[in-house]
Design a protein around this motif. Structure first.
Motif, mmCIF file in Angstrom:
data_model
loop_
_atom_site.group_PDB
_atom_site.id
_atom_site.type_symbol
_atom_site.label_atom_id
_atom_site.label_comp_id
_atom_site.label_asym_id
_atom_site.label_seq_id
_atom_site.Cartn_x
_atom_site.Cartn_y
_atom_site.Cartn_z
ATOM 1 N N GLY A 115 0.772 -1.353 0.055
ATOM 2 C CA GLY A 115 0.019 -0.059 0.085
ATOM 3 C C GLY A 115 0.737 1.134 -0.168
ATOM 4 O O GLY A 115 1.989 1.253 0.626
ATOM 5 N N PHE A 116 0.392 2.260 -0.627
ATOM 6 C CA PHE A 116 1.062 3.519 -0.791
ATOM 7 C C PHE A 116 1.321 4.227 0.502
ATOM 8 O O PHE A 116 2.568 4.772 1.010
ATOM 9 C CB PHE A 116 0.302 4.520 -1.707
ATOM 10 C CG PHE A 116 1.093 5.593 -2.087
ATOM 11 C CD1 PHE A 116 2.180 5.867 -2.863
ATOM 12 C CD2 PHE A 116 0.492 6.906 -1.395
ATOM 13 C CE1 PHE A 116 2.941 7.028 -3.088
ATOM 14 C CE2 PHE A 116 1.235 8.356 -1.832
ATOM 15 C CZ PHE A 116 2.344 8.069 -2.595
ATOM 16 N N GLU A 117 0.321 4.319 1.112
ATOM 17 C CA GLU A 117 0.562 5.136 2.621
ATOM 18 C C GLU A 117 1.415 4.375 3.429
ATOM 19 O O GLU A 117 2.441 5.029 4.358
ATOM 20 C CB GLU A 117 -0.862 5.049 3.525
ATOM 21 C CG GLU A 117 -1.881 6.053 2.642
ATOM 22 C CD GLU A 117 -2.631 5.497 1.482
ATOM 23 O OE1 GLU A 117 -2.377 4.099 1.510
ATOM 24 O OE2 GLU A 117 -3.076 6.236 0.745
ATOM 25 N N ARG A 118 1.362 3.123 3.465
ATOM 26 C CA ARG A 118 2.324 2.508 4.307
ATOM 27 C C ARG A 118 3.632 2.363 3.756
ATOM 28 O O ARG A 118 4.971 2.492 4.564
ATOM 29 C CB ARG A 118 2.025 0.974 4.539
ATOM 30 C CG ARG A 118 0.583 0.587 5.341
ATOM 31 C CD ARG A 118 0.396 -0.824 5.224
ATOM 32 N NE ARG A 118 -0.807 -0.960 6.313
ATOM 33 C CZ ARG A 118 -1.500 -2.158 6.167
ATOM 34 N NH1 ARG A 118 -1.188 -3.151 5.623
ATOM 35 N NH2 ARG A 118 -2.489 -2.098 7.059
ATOM 36 N N ILE A 173 5.096 5.014 2.169
ATOM 37 C CA ILE A 173 5.442 6.158 2.653
ATOM 38 C C ILE A 173 6.048 6.245 3.894
ATOM 39 O O ILE A 173 7.158 7.018 4.326
ATOM 40 C CB ILE A 173 4.420 7.335 2.500
ATOM 41 C CG1 ILE A 173 4.116 7.333 0.799
ATOM 42 C CG2 ILE A 173 4.717 8.744 2.965
ATOM 43 C CD1 ILE A 173 5.085 8.183 0.093
ATOM 44 N N GLY A 174 5.313 5.718 4.908
ATOM 45 C CA GLY A 174 5.581 5.589 6.306
ATOM 46 C C GLY A 174 7.082 4.779 6.399
ATOM 47 O O GLY A 174 7.658 5.322 7.460
ATOM 48 N N GLU A 175 7.160 3.711 5.639
ATOM 49 C CA GLU A 175 8.213 2.993 5.705
ATOM 50 C C GLU A 175 9.450 3.717 5.170
ATOM 51 O O GLU A 175 10.613 3.985 5.981
ATOM 52 C CB GLU A 175 8.307 1.770 4.917
ATOM 53 C CG GLU A 175 9.359 0.842 4.895
ATOM 54 C CD GLU A 175 9.218 -0.612 4.466
ATOM 55 O OE1 GLU A 175 10.135 -1.178 4.239
ATOM 56 O OE2 GLU A 175 8.396 -0.529 3.879
ATOM 57 N N GLU A 198 9.860 7.054 5.729
ATOM 58 C CA GLU A 198 9.894 8.030 6.529
ATOM 59 C C GLU A 198 10.786 7.473 7.495
ATOM 60 O O GLU A 198 11.816 8.299 8.114
ATOM 61 C CB GLU A 198 8.495 8.727 7.167
ATOM 62 C CG GLU A 198 7.801 9.598 6.167
ATOM 63 C CD GLU A 198 6.467 9.873 6.570
ATOM 64 O OE1 GLU A 198 6.001 9.345 7.552
ATOM 65 O OE2 GLU A 198 6.082 10.786 5.914
#
Length: 73
Positions: free
Chosen positions: A40-43, A45-47, A49
């Protein structure tokens, strides 16, 4: 004519082989960050970060404390 056969796509492909994002190369080299472990895109991005935060902490550890760190002002 197919999209993959066009000359514009071929030029983009060649340019992509030349232009390497420096930060991604450094992350791959120093942290051995080669793949995302989440979906998933949001996850993802979190990774990224978290990996960037680890990379910045490593740079701070190597450089040591800053010379002007007076926080009493």
């Amino acid at each position: 004519m197919c999209l993959a056969c066009s000359s514009e796509t071929g030029q983009l492909y060649v340019q992509g082989k030349i232009d390497v994002e420096p930060i991604l190369g450094k992350l791959k080299a120093s942290l051995r960050f080669n793949r995302f472990w989440v979906h998933g895109f949001e996850r993802a991005i979190g990774e990224v970060e978290i990996v960037a935060m680890v990379f910045n902490i490593m740079k701070l550890v190597v450089r040591g404390p800053a010379k002007n760190t007076d926080v009493s002002k």
